[in-house]
Design an enzyme around this catalytic site. Structure first.
Site: not given
Lengths: 229, 88, 739
Positions: A86, A203, A205
């Protein structure tokens, strides 16, 4: 293998990435303040998401001038794995480590939603354990994620297999309705020519533990697991 | 009727803070060694092509538009309108 | 006794005659200009809660999980294992009504600081918003900019906006309501309270430089305000989320050193408020040198320095030898100034250019006199009751309800909010009645929701506010949580008007009734008065946003609203009465129904307990609270979310025989839930709930086909899910003219 998660002023996914590396993947990792970052101490580096320097002027521009990015440049040259997520992707682009530009979303608004991305190549340090054509569920959350390049640049990327991820629909096909931000060719992530520097808007994560995923999977972990080396 | 180029600049009021300009000045420009630059204000710039009989009318039209369509909010913004002359 | 010679000071104050006399009596002399300004601000409604304080005392505030109750920056509750949750809600109505983008943004900024002060990391934002009809251009402007302001600020600070509510009603056309809440997580052993306990600690002002922001209506001989300079000054401050993010991280890091003894945010009342509240709570005093403050503008007077409301500032008290704290502040690039120290004097003493300019007891500032307010029930002009018309096409009625802005999908709004950052959000906006955030590293989660229904609050403030508490509680219960604490944000008109004060009094009583009935403590709150149109004097509908916090004891209890599998049974908990007063259906049909849903605490308590036990028993596959739009809308939402159909038998719904089908389907009776369960568990679920004395009935089954409501001999509603989804999802984007 030791990974650095670099914190810039305004990074806000640093703790999330650190949590996944330490608690989920059980890796050796440090959260490193951007002014204290010494690349030679690490085997790989993550540039996390957020709003470095408030995204002022243009997302990633000011952080690209941080001394930390000189360190990242050296690591990239040495072939160490570098991933920008990002805002981290935006910083890699603004630093010239990845080609193209990330502009304001076509809808002109911040967009936060779960999307499907297809892995376009297994030939990068972050996707070598994922089959080409696999589709991953991950969320996006950004206002400036529309990938743009000139026609030749885009063609070259495609031909070199440097497009790593594309937004796809439920049929696993890139399409206008699967494209959340108006990116050219539905590009969600790319890599450099040496295939060790990867940037992506989604993302991983946030998609690394089944409990967080509406699909109860941990697709994002398949990307971050590459940091195990 | 001639066409005029009109510029609209929208900025935060002078006594209001401008976090964007301040951050660019502090973190990019002065760290980058351009100590001659003493301050920066960020804003929005619009360039309009306006059909009008003369420059006064062009300014009047843009002024009215800026106010009625709330191109800026007088509570926090200043709006500068400049007629740059006839467009080629 | 003479009142202070105002003409001589040339200072405009809002203090009443009585308050001026009281101030002088307590001080034992005439206050000087600066002191008078400080008293004026601290005794304002905003800082002193003078109209509400006494009534707020009536809310229950103790409970075994309460660690910090009302009176501090935020309430704090124990969620086990030493983990705590801090939460708080605040209004930013007035700034948002004139500059929606920055007004809403700075509202978020303020509420984050309240959590930070307790040494908790902010982990979630919620917002409760009320606007006029979206048909009005002004309301659309307010709506779009408020949402963007919240998004830009919240997203940048890395705090997910996880839940909220939006209501549209004509009474909010000029005075929109912007209430923002924040929840934070911390540890019991490291909590800090915003109070100065240790004389000798140093006082440090951190963050943004001080300017003349928010210092209004003051005319000093020493400073000539030209019209031009006043035009240069914004009436609403500019949000700076980037600096706020630095303040958050630097404060949490500084607190970890153990050298920071207290933290307090600077909001309304600026430095005056922070210094007096912190020292008054700790029974201490302060000595500060105003020249030490880092400033943004030249030539600021003591009055301006003490009363400036510049944003992104926070006050630390630091134990002597706190050099490591300063090192952290420098690392994060934050400006700071050491402005003085804590003393044992009990007084605020401020020096400027070597002279003492303020010397006043802290307690005088923080303990305002309480004015007498009169409550009078307004004369109700009974509206002529049109005979209730039923809609004959109930499929169409349901679709129309689903596309009413108060019910329609709010995805347009929450797509703009980062609701994932922090990797805690298990149930996301739209998934359930409340947001669910996990506690990282533990097998537990918290559920949180903000809720109110101003139509009910307006019709009957007592009943309506009791309903709001009950609904917020049911919302967290439906996700698998036990409600453990609440906080509230009251939005009313001018309390000097007896009718408004009556509404407020009734509201507090109604909330108190339901909170006691459900055994939920109130750990804090915020009151916003004077929400009135300046020109017409028309007040907003009274509305109090209730923030409910629930604890989910195990992660496997987390329950969403989506239908899960065809063949599962649909069970309705609670009774359905003919209660359509203030309902969305009556709004849709234009009928004046007289009966709003009645709030009965015992009924709510029984339903809630039954559902909690059913979820704990592992019998529940989906749960949804029944409220706006009634049973049919709740069922439709579950079907849309699960992308599954259902068939419900109207005859199986417990109700009086005299009720018409539309009344059964769209009544908004309280204390109801819809649950789904597997065929295997249906019997156990029903007997468990009935065993608790709560009405429960299997009313239908989940299918892979259409959404159907039938009776023995006819089909009342038959809609493909896509038609329902379309009605529900496209309404708001179409109204705001996107897509």
């Amino acid at each position: 293998m030791k990974t650095a998660v670099v914190r810039f002023p305004g990074s806000n996914c640093d703790l999330d990435v650190f949590h996944v590396l330490k608690d989920v993947l059980k890796l050796e990792a440090d959260l490193v303040w951007h002014r204290d970052f010494a690349g030679e101490e690490y085997d790989s580096v993550v540039l996390p998401g957020g709003f470095s320097y408030g995204d002022y002027l243009r997302a990633g521009t000011i952080a690209a001038h941080s001394p930390a990015m000189e360190q990242v440049r050296v690591m990239a040259k040495e072939g160490k794995p570098v991933i920008g997520i990002c805002n981290g992707f935006q910083i890699l682009i603004e630093s010239g480590l990845l080609p193209g530009a990330l502009l304001r979303n076509e809808c002109l608004a911040f967009v936060c939603k779960w999307v499907k991305v297809r892995v376009e190549t297994s030939d990068t340090v972050f996707t070598r354990a994922i089959q080409k054509g696999a589709v991953l569920d991950m969320p996006i959350a950004h206002a400036e994620g529309r990938y743009v390049n000139d026609p030749e640049g885009l063609k070259e990327l495609d031909e070199n297999g440097q497009v790593v991820f594309r937004y796809v629909n439920n049929q696993s096909v890139p399409s206008e309705d699967s494209n959340p931000n108006g990116s050219m060719d539905c590009v969600a992530g790319i890599c450099n020519e040496d295939r060790n520097v990867v940037g992506l808007m989604p993302h991983p994560e946030r998609a690394s533990e089944p409990i967080l995923s509406p699909f109860s999977n941990s697709d994002g972990l398949r990307i971050l697991a590459a940091l195990r080396g | 009727m001639p066409i005029f180029t009109v510029e609209v600049i929208i900025e935060n009021k002078k006594m209001a803070r401008d976090p964007e300009g301040e951050t660019i000045a502090r973190e990019l420009v002065s760290r980058g060694g351009f100590s001659e630059v003493k301050s920066i204000r960020a804003g929005k710039y619009l360039r309009l092509h306006v059909q009008a009989t003369d420059s006064e009318e062009a300014e009047r039209i843009v002024n009215k538009m800026s106010n009625t369509l709330r191109l800026f909010n007088p509570v926090v913004h200043n709006c500068t309108i400049r007629v740059r002359g006839e467009t080629e | 006794m003479n009142i202070p010679r105002l003409e001589a000071t040339r200072l405009k104050v809002n203090l009443t005659f009585d308050e001026l006399i009281e101030a002088r009596k307590r001080l034992g002399r005439e206050p000087n200009e600066v002191e008078l300004g400080m008293i004026d601000v601290m005794w304002s409604e905003h800082c002193s809660y003078k109209s509400s304080r006494r009534l707020l005392q009536k809310l229950p505030k103790s409970g075994k999980r309460v660690i910090v109750g009302p009176g501090y920056d935020s309430g704090v509750v124990d969620i086990g294992d030493g983990d705590v949750i801090a939460f708080k809600i605040e209004s930013h109505n007035h700034p948002s009504a004139i500059e929606p983008y920055n007004g809403a943004a700075t509202g978020i900024g303020g509420i984050i600081r309240d959590i930070l002060c307790m040494n908790c990391r902010p982990i979630g934002l919620l917002d409760s918003l009320r606007f006029g009809s979206l048909d009005s251009g002004h309301s659309r402007w307010l709506f779009n900019n408020v949402v963007r302001g919240i998004a830009d600020y919240g997203n940048c600070t890395g705090i997910p906006t996880v839940s909220g509510e939006i209501e549209f009603d004509e009474s909010f056309e000029t005075n929109c309501i912007v209430n923002v809440a924040c929840i934070g997580q911390g540890r019991a052993e490291t909590l800090t309270l915003g109070r100065m306990d240790n004389p000798g600690d140093i006082i440090v002002l951190v963050g943004g430089a001080t300017g003349r922001d928010g210092v209004h209506g003051v005319t000093f001989a020493s400073r000539v305000i030209t019209e031009e300079s006043e035009l240069d000054r914004p009436a609403v401050q500019i949000g700076d989320p980037f600096t706020k993010k630095l303040v958050i991280e630097a404060t949490l890091e500084a607190l970890r050193t153990g050298k920071v003894t207290a933290v307090k945010d600077l909001g309304g009342g600026g430095l005056t408020c922070a210094l007096s509240e912190m020292s008054s709570k700790g029974g201490t005093g302060v000595q500060v040198d105003l020249e030490k403050i880092h400033v943004r503008e030249e030539g600021m007077s003591p009055y301006e320095l003490l009363l400036s409301e510049s944003q992104e500032r926070i006050l630390f008290t630091v134990a002597p030898e706190g050099e490591e704290v300063f090192k952290i502040l420098r690392k994060w690039g934050l400006a700071y100034s050491v402005i003085g120290k804590v003393t044992a004097s009990g007084r605020i003493v401020a020096k400027f250019r070597g002279e003492v300019v303020v010397d006043i007891p802290s307690e005088l500032l923080t303990n305002s006199p309480i004015p007498r307010r009169i409550a009078r029930r307004p004369k109700t002009t009974r509206e002529k009751r049109a005979k209730a018309q039923s809609m004959s096409d109930l499929s169409q009625a349901l679709c129309n309800l689903l596309s009413m802005p108060n019910i329609a999908c709010k995805e347009y709004v929450y797509r703009q909010y980062d609701h994932e950052v922090g990797v805690r959000t298990i149930l996301k906006p739209g998934d359930a009645d409340a947001a669910v955030l996990r506690v990282i590293g533990a097998d537990k989660a918290v559920a949180v929701k903000v809720d109110c229904n101003s139509s009910y609050c307006f019709l009957d403030p007592y009943n309506g506010h009791a309903l709001a508490v009950a609904e917020a509680a049911r919302n967290v219960v439906a996700t698998g949580a036990v409600p453990i604490a609440m906080t509230d944000c009251c939005n009313f008109g001018n309390p000097e008007k007896p009718e408004v004060y009556w509404q407020f009094k009734e509201a507090i009583d109604g909330m108190g009734y339901m909170l006691r009935g459900l055994n939920i403590p109130c750990v804090g709150g915020n009151v916003s008065f004077y929400n009135e149109d300046e020109r017409t004097g028309r007040a907003v509908k009274p509305s109090t946003a209730i923030v409910m916090l629930g604890l989910i004891e195990r992660l496997n209890l987390v329950t969403s609203m989506a239908l899960k599998r065809a063949g599962e049974s649909i069970v309705l908990i609670g009774k359905t009465f003919r209660e359509l007063g203030g309902s969305q259906y009556s709004r849709l049909t234009g009928n004046q129904h007289s009966n709003p849903p009645r709030a009965v605490a015992s009924r709510e308590r029984s339903s809630i307990r039954a559902v909690i036990e059913a979820i704990r028993g592992g019998y529940v596959t989906a749960a949804h609270d029944c409220s706006e739009g009634g049973l049919a809308v709740a069922l439709a939402e579950m079907a849309i979310k699960g992308n599954l159909g259902l068939t419900v038998d109207l005859g199986a719904i417990p109700h009086k025989a005299s009720m018409k089908p539309d009344e059964v389907l769209f009544s908004e009776s309280s204390a109801r839930f819809i649950l789904t369960t597997t065929e295997e568990h249906a019997g156990k679920l029903l007997s468990l709930v009935r065993g608790r004395g709560v009405a429960a009935a299997k009313i239908g089954e989940v299918s892979t086909l259409d959404f159907k409501v039938v009776t023995e001999n006819e089909t009342l509603i038959c809609c493909p899910i896509e038609r329902l989804r379309n009605a529900w999802q496209t309404a708001i984007p179409e109204l705001v003219k996107v897509n």
